[in-house]
Design an enzyme around this catalytic site. Structure first.
Site, PDB file in Angstrom:
ATOM      1  N   ASP A 100      26.504  75.985  -6.599  1.00 12.65           N
ATOM      2  CA  ASP A 100      25.877  74.661  -6.613  1.00 12.65           C
ATOM      3  C   ASP A 100      24.523  74.698  -5.901  1.00 12.65           C
ATOM      4  O   ASP A 100      24.449  74.838  -4.678  1.00 12.65           O
ATOM      5  CB  ASP A 100      26.809  73.648  -5.939  1.00 12.65           C
ATOM      6  CG  ASP A 100      26.314  72.218  -6.090  1.00 12.65           C
ATOM      7  OD1 ASP A 100      25.236  72.012  -6.685  1.00 12.65           O
ATOM      8  OD2 ASP A 100      27.011  71.303  -5.609  1.00 12.65           O
TER       9      ASP A 100
ATOM     10  N   SER B 236      27.237  64.505  -3.501  1.00 13.48           N
ATOM     11  CA  SER B 236      25.814  64.614  -3.787  1.00 13.48           C
ATOM     12  C   SER B 236      25.001  63.683  -2.871  1.00 13.48           C
ATOM     13  O   SER B 236      25.045  63.836  -1.658  1.00 13.48           O
ATOM     14  CB  SER B 236      25.563  64.317  -5.270  1.00 13.48           C
ATOM     15  OG  SER B 236      24.248  64.662  -5.650  1.00 13.48           O
TER      16      SER B 236
ATOM     17  N   HIS C 150      27.943  71.377 -10.062  1.00 13.38           N
ATOM     18  CA  HIS C 150      27.772  70.246  -9.150  1.00 13.38           C
ATOM     19  C   HIS C 150      28.725  69.091  -9.475  1.00 13.38           C
ATOM     20  O   HIS C 150      28.807  68.143  -8.704  1.00 13.38           O
ATOM     21  CB  HIS C 150      26.323  69.750  -9.224  1.00 13.38           C
ATOM     22  CG  HIS C 150      25.972  68.721  -8.194  1.00 13.38           C
ATOM     23  ND1 HIS C 150      26.071  68.948  -6.837  1.00 13.38           N
ATOM     24  CD2 HIS C 150      25.535  67.436  -8.326  1.00 13.38           C
ATOM     25  CE1 HIS C 150      25.700  67.867  -6.170  1.00 13.38           C
ATOM     26  NE2 HIS C 150      25.379  66.935  -7.048  1.00 13.38           N
TER      27      HIS C 150
END
Length: 510
Positions: free
Chosen positions: A388, A331, A441
């Site tokens: 995602d 991320s 995610h």
């Protein structure tokens, strides 16, 4: 219709049989919860479920030899008769409940394997020697020929680097607060690979801040609004046997994802700014990521300063040895990994090969930034989940092909960097097809999908070995009910899980 028992039984046994036959009518089978001959179609599915449940209990309590064991005997006419055939196969439950594939999913062999996957039991598999090919696995050829089908050694390496990021997450959440009055002390990090040792803690600082009254209103959540936070670490392989296996001494830089309010605020500063060290105005990156990378804290240097200083020290310490630098993040950490790679790729006269393994990373810069990294020979492997959304931002929500066309002439358009390994949540036999955004995610979900990925034509391998325990703990609502219910029956309730460090397999492959 009457059955002529007299034709098949001796006369002296006939009375005994008739007496027992009458008693049979009053008893219920442990496999059949009802004694009715005819059942309605509306209740047939419920009865089948109850039958499977009773059958599973019966199999667990039985101390008899394996029901799948087959014994072959010769009949009087010389043919081979199979006895002791698998009970579930004989019942042919897949015809009763085809959507579940019951004969396969509920066989004792499958239940044993499922019990291992749902537990925290680690399954070790040998790590192959990478000495002669380590540069290839480190991306010297952009992982050509290794992604589809996914090479076993590369799968193991990708998951291993993902576990370093999990250690960064745990290292932060175990102690998120940071003193505003003095420099932080060295932090202990429980690494998943004992052949590495942590040499440096890394911090990021936001250039934005919230008013002081926010901390006064919620003093217990001060770490959420602190400007400087621990984000990861630098580690180096220090085990001679592992160095020999990998063919070089590996330096790892692991960065966690977004955790504080200030980091979220920086994520939304999506303007493209010119890279400070670049004379080319077309080389631009996202303002928020650049801020977290370059801003100094009250008592800590910037992330850029910390990582460059430590890499230079390690290069000098191990001068003359074959080295590699691997940067991994998830991320926000994936975004900062690219900026760190850009920073250290030219921090010394002879920098070792630099590779980035990123999970669920957003776009970071424009095409000029991509070309800048390519010229520096930074290799990037992006692991992307189809579902995602984070991998599709910043930027406008249009197709990738349109994005690529606009990038040719527009320096203000975001662009992804490197080679892509694409996985898909829907291909996992354990996850629901309608999982939520958080699961798509989630880092553990990413590692689960990578461990199961085989090729684009066979997206999930049948012999995947990664434990489902942490996935069930973190994303239980997104795991199919078949497996959550089985976890409960195996006394693996989620509230009993405690993870002092990520529940990971040391080498999930083969």
């Amino acid at each position: 219709m009457m059955i002529g028992v007299g034709l098949t039984l001796p006369a002296h046994n006939l009375n005994v049989f008739n007496a027992r036959r009458a008693s049979f009518k009053c008893q219920k089978s442990p496999l059949n919860p009802t004694s009715r001959t005819h059942v309605s179609s509306a209740s047939s599915t419920e009865l089948t479920r109850e039958t499977l449940s009773n059958l599973e209990k019966l199999l667990q309590k039985s101390n008899q030899p394996d029901p799948e064991r087959v014994v072959k005997t010769s009949t009087s006419n010389g043919s081979i008769e199979t006895k002791g055939k698998g009970l579930l196969e004989g019942l042919n439950l897949s015809r009763i409940w085809p959507e579940m594939k019951a004969a396969e999913e509920m066989s004792p062999r499958h239940l044993n394997r499922l019990q291992r996957l749902l537990s925290k039991t680690m399954e070790y598999s040998p790590r192959n020697n990478l000495g002669s090919r380590w540069r290839e696995y480190h991306g010297c050829n952009d992982w050509s020929g290794l992604l589809d089908p996914l090479d076993e050694n590369l799968r193991r390496e990708v998951v291993r680097y993902g576990e370093f990021v999990q250690a960064a997450y745990h290292g932060f959440h175990s102690n998120p607060a940071m003193s505003t009055d003095e420099a932080p002390l060295p932090r202990h990090v429980a690494l998943p690979d004992r052949s590495y040792k942590v040499t440096k803690s890394l911090y990021t600082t936001s250039s934005v801040g919230l008013p002081k009254w926010v901390d006064d209103v919620a003093p217990d959540l001060g770490w959420m609004t602190q400007r400087s936070s621990w984000i990861g670490y630098v580690a180096v392989c220090d085990d001679k046997r592992e160095i020999h296996r990998m063919g070089r001494r590996d330096i790892v830089i692991a960065l966690r994802g977004t955790a504080t309010c200030m980091e979220w605020a920086e994520n939304f500063r999506a303007q493209l700014d010119q890279i400070p060290e670049s004379d080319d105005p077309t080389q631009r990156v996202e303002r928020g990521f650049l801020s977290l990378h370059k801003t100094r804290g009250a008592h800590v240097p910037s992330l850029a300063e910390l990582v460059v200083e430590e890499v230079q020290r390690l290069i000098e310490m191990y001068k003359g040895e074959p080295l590699s630098i691997t940067i991994t993040g998830h991320s926000l950490g994936a975004a900062l990994s690219l900026l760190v790679a850009d920073e250290i790729s030219s921090c010394a006269p002879h920098v070792p090969p630099v590779a980035v393994f990123s999970f669920g990373g957003p776009r970071v810069g424009n095409k000029g930034f991509v070309e800048r990294l390519n010229k520096k020979n930074v290799k990037v492997l992006r692991i992307v989940n189809n579902q995602d959304l984070i991998t599709k931002v910043p930027g406008i929500f249009i197709g990738e092909k349109v994005q690529q066309q606009q990038q040719q002439d527009n320096p203000w358009t975001y662009s992804h960097v490197g080679t892509e390994l694409r996985v898909d949540t829907k291909m996992s036999p354990y996850l629901k097809s309608n999982v939520d955004i958080a699961c798509c995610h989630d880092l553990e979900a990413y590692l689960h999908l990578v461990d199961g990925y085989l090729s684009s034509k066979c997206p999930f391998r049948s012999n995947a070995k990664r434990s489902l325990a942490k996935l069930l703990h973190d994303q239980g609502s997104n795991v199919k009910q078949l497996y959550t219910h089985k976890a409960l029956s195996l006394n693996l309730e989620r509230d009993r899980f405690s993870f002092p460090m990520p529940s990971c397999l040391p080498s999930p492959s083969q």
